[in-house]
Scaffold this active site. Structure first.
Site, PDB file in Angstrom:
ATOM      1  N   LYS A 170       3.245  -8.829  14.211  1.00  0.00           N
ATOM      2  CA  LYS A 170       3.920  -7.561  14.454  1.00  0.00           C
ATOM      3  C   LYS A 170       3.415  -6.920  15.741  1.00  0.00           C
ATOM      4  CE  LYS A 170       0.678  -5.009  11.536  1.00  0.00           C
ATOM      5  NZ  LYS A 170       0.511  -4.065  10.422  1.00  0.00           N
ATOM      6  N   ARG A 211       0.741   3.649   0.852  1.00  0.00           N
ATOM      7  CA  ARG A 211       1.761   3.490   1.886  1.00  0.00           C
ATOM      8  C   ARG A 211       2.950   2.814   1.194  1.00  0.00           C
ATOM      9  NH1 ARG A 211      -0.820   0.749   7.121  1.00  0.00           N
ATOM     10  NH2 ARG A 211      -0.519  -1.027   5.730  1.00  0.00           N
ATOM     11  N   TYR A 267      -9.166  14.904  38.102  1.00  0.00           N
ATOM     12  CA  TYR A 267      -8.573  16.119  37.547  1.00  0.00           C
ATOM     13  C   TYR A 267      -9.588  16.905  36.728  1.00  0.00           C
ATOM     14  CZ  TYR A 267      -3.782  14.613  38.642  1.00  0.00           C
ATOM     15  OH  TYR A 267      -2.633  14.263  39.276  1.00  0.00           O
ATOM     16  N   MET A 312      -2.932   9.044  35.344  1.00  0.00           N
ATOM     17  CA  MET A 312      -1.803   8.229  34.915  1.00  0.00           C
ATOM     18  C   MET A 312      -1.830   6.832  35.523  1.00  0.00           C
ATOM     19  SD  MET A 312       2.292   9.013  35.221  1.00  0.00           S
ATOM     20  CE  MET A 312       2.183  10.519  34.276  1.00  0.00           C
TER      21      MET A 312
END
Length: 379
Positions: free
Chosen positions: A42, A141, A262, A315
Site C-alpha cells: 500500500k 479501526r 526563516y 519549502m
C-alpha cells in the site's frame, strides 16, 4: 581523492534497491517458516513504487499482496502474473463489488453491510468469490466487532460461503511486551475457533519478528520489507532499500552572530561555511527536522561526513554546516539525505514520528532510479 558525485539531472535523486527488497522478503519468509509470507504494498509500496516493488516481491517468491484501495489493487494486478492474489485492506467500497470481481481483488470485509454486498455478488455470479473476514480485536479501526461474530457466521453459513482467510490487526506489536498483544492474541484465537479450517492472519512486520505465536497461516509484513525499523528498542536487521540524495546549490560564508533561515531561529556561534542543498518540505523533508538555538535538528552526509542542518527547513532548500569538511562542496555535488549512514528511522526519531511517515512522504521532485544490488558477502 575521488571526484565528488555530481548530479546528472536536476533536483534530488531517489534510488530504490530491488535486490534489497527481495532479500528482505526472503529473510522474513525464513522467519515465518510454516506460514505463507505476503507483502504489503500500500501507499505506493511505502514510497518505493508499487509496480516495481510488487514485481520484486513476486520474483522473490511472494504470491499474496495487500493493497489499501482498489485503485492500488488494480496497479498491482497490472504489474504481476495471473497467479498473484491481491487483498484490499480497506474492505469493500459501496457499490464496488463488480470492480473487485472483474479485477480479481479480494476485499477484507470489515462490516455487516460489506459482507452482505459481497454475498449478494456471490449469489449473482453463482460462485464463492474469495474474500477475507476482518475482525477488530482491540485496535478500533476497521473490522467486525466481536459481538458480531455470530451474525457473520450465520450469514456465511446461510449460503455455505467459506472465506479465504480471517484476519485481525495488532495495535502494539512494535512494543512486544505490551499487554495489548496478549489480549488481542487471545481474542483472535477465540474468533478462529468459530471458523474451523479457515486460514488466519494476525501479524504485521513487528508481530512476525517478535512472536511466533502470531504467525498462523499468513503473515503480512510491511515496513520491514522496505528497510524500516519494525520493533522499538531493537537493532533493525533489515537491509536498507532507499537512498535519497540532493544536490548542493551553492556554498556561502556566514559570520558569528548572523542568523540562518526563516524566523531567524538559529544564530551562528562561529564563522561558518554553509552549503545550500536543494531539498525541503515540498520533497518530504519535514519541517520538524529543522535546527534552532534551542533544538538540534537532523543532519545529512556530504563527502562521507555528517553535516548538521542549520536553521529552519524551507519549502525547497536547507542550510547545512560544512565548515569542518576537508574541502568546500561544489555546486551539483550530492548530499546523502537517506542512505547507509543516515536512515529513515534516524530522521523519524528527530522529527518525533515513525519511519513509515518518512518513507511514504518521499513524493518530491526526484528522479527515480531502480537498481538490483547483489547480496553482501557473509561476515
Amino acid at each position: 581523492m575521488a571526484a565528488p558525485a555530481i548530479a546528472t539531472g536536476y533536483g534530488g535523486r531517489l534510488t530504490v534497491d530491488l535486490g534489497a527488497l527481495k532479500r528482505n522478503w526472503q529473510a522474513l519468509d525464513k522467519v515465518s517458516r510454516g506460514a505463507l509470507t505476503g507483502a504489503v504494498v500500500k501507499a505506493d509500496a511505502y514510497g518505493t513504487g508499487i509496480a516495481q516493488a510488487s514485481h520484486a516481491f513476486y520474483e522473490a517468491g511472494a504470491r499474496f499482496f495487500f493493497a489499501a484501495t482498489p485503485d492500488e489493487g488494480i496497479a498491482v494486478r497490472a504489474a504481476l502474473p495471473e497467479d498473484s492474489h491481491i487483498f484490499i485492506l480497506s474492505g469493500l467500497y459501496p457499490g464496488s463489488a463488480p470492480l473487485y470481481v472483474g479485477e480479481r481483488l479480494m476485499p477484507c470485509l470489515a462490516s455487516i453491510p460489506m459482507l452482505e454486498e459481497w454475498l449478494t455478488a456471490c449469489a449473482a455470479s453463482n460462485q464463492a468469490l474469495p474474500a477475507a473476514l476482518h475482525f477488530d480485536t482491540g485496535i478500533n479501526r476497521l473490522g467486525f466487532r466481536l459481538n458480531e461474530t455470530s451474525i457473520v457466521k450465520r450469514l456465511i453459513d446461510s449460503i455455505g460461503y467459506a472465506p479465504q482467510m480471517i484476519m485481525s490487526h495488532l495495535a502494539c506489536a512494535d512494543t512486544p511486551a505490551h499487554e495489548k498483544n496478549r489480549t488481542q492474541l487471545a481474542l483472535f484465537t477465540s474468533v478462529m475457533a468459530q471458523f474451523p479450517g479457515i486460514p488466519a492472519s494476525l501479524s504485521n512486520s513487528a508481530g512476525l519478528m517478535s512472536n511466533r505465536e502470531n504467525h498462523f497461516q499468513m503473515v503480512r509484513p510491511g515496513i520491514a520489507l522496505y528497510g524500516g525499523r519494525a520493533v522499538a528498542g531493537r537493532r533493525n536487521p533489515m537491509a536498507p532499500v532507499v537512498t535519497l540524495e540532493a544536490p548542493v546549490l551553492m556554498t556561502k560564508d556566514v559570520k558569528t552572530g548572523e542568523t540562518v533561515g526563516y524566523g531567524a531561529l538559529q544564530t551562528m556561534s562561529r564563522d561558518s561555511r554553509l552549503a545550500i542543498v536543494a531539498i525541503g518540505y515540498a520533497d518530504g523533508f519535514f519541517r520538524s527536522l529543522s535546527s534552532s538555538n534551542n533544538h538540534r535538528g537532523t543532519h545529512v552526509v556530504i563527502q562521507g561526513q555528517p553535516c548538521p542542518v542549520v536553521g529552519r527547513v524551507s519549502m525547497d532548500m536547507i542550510g547545512v554546516d560544512v565548515t569542518d569538511l576537508p574541502r568546500p562542496p561544489v555546486p551539483g555535488e550530492m548530499a546523502e539525505i537517506i542512505g547507509k549512514q543516515i536512515t529513515v528511522d534516524d530522521h523519524a526519531d528527530i522529527a518525533n514520528t515513525i519511519g513509515y511517515e518518512v518513507l511514504t512522504s518521499l513524493k518530491g521532485r526526484y528522479s527515480r532510479n531502480y537498481i538490483e544490488s547483489a547480496a553482501p558477502p557473509a561476515a
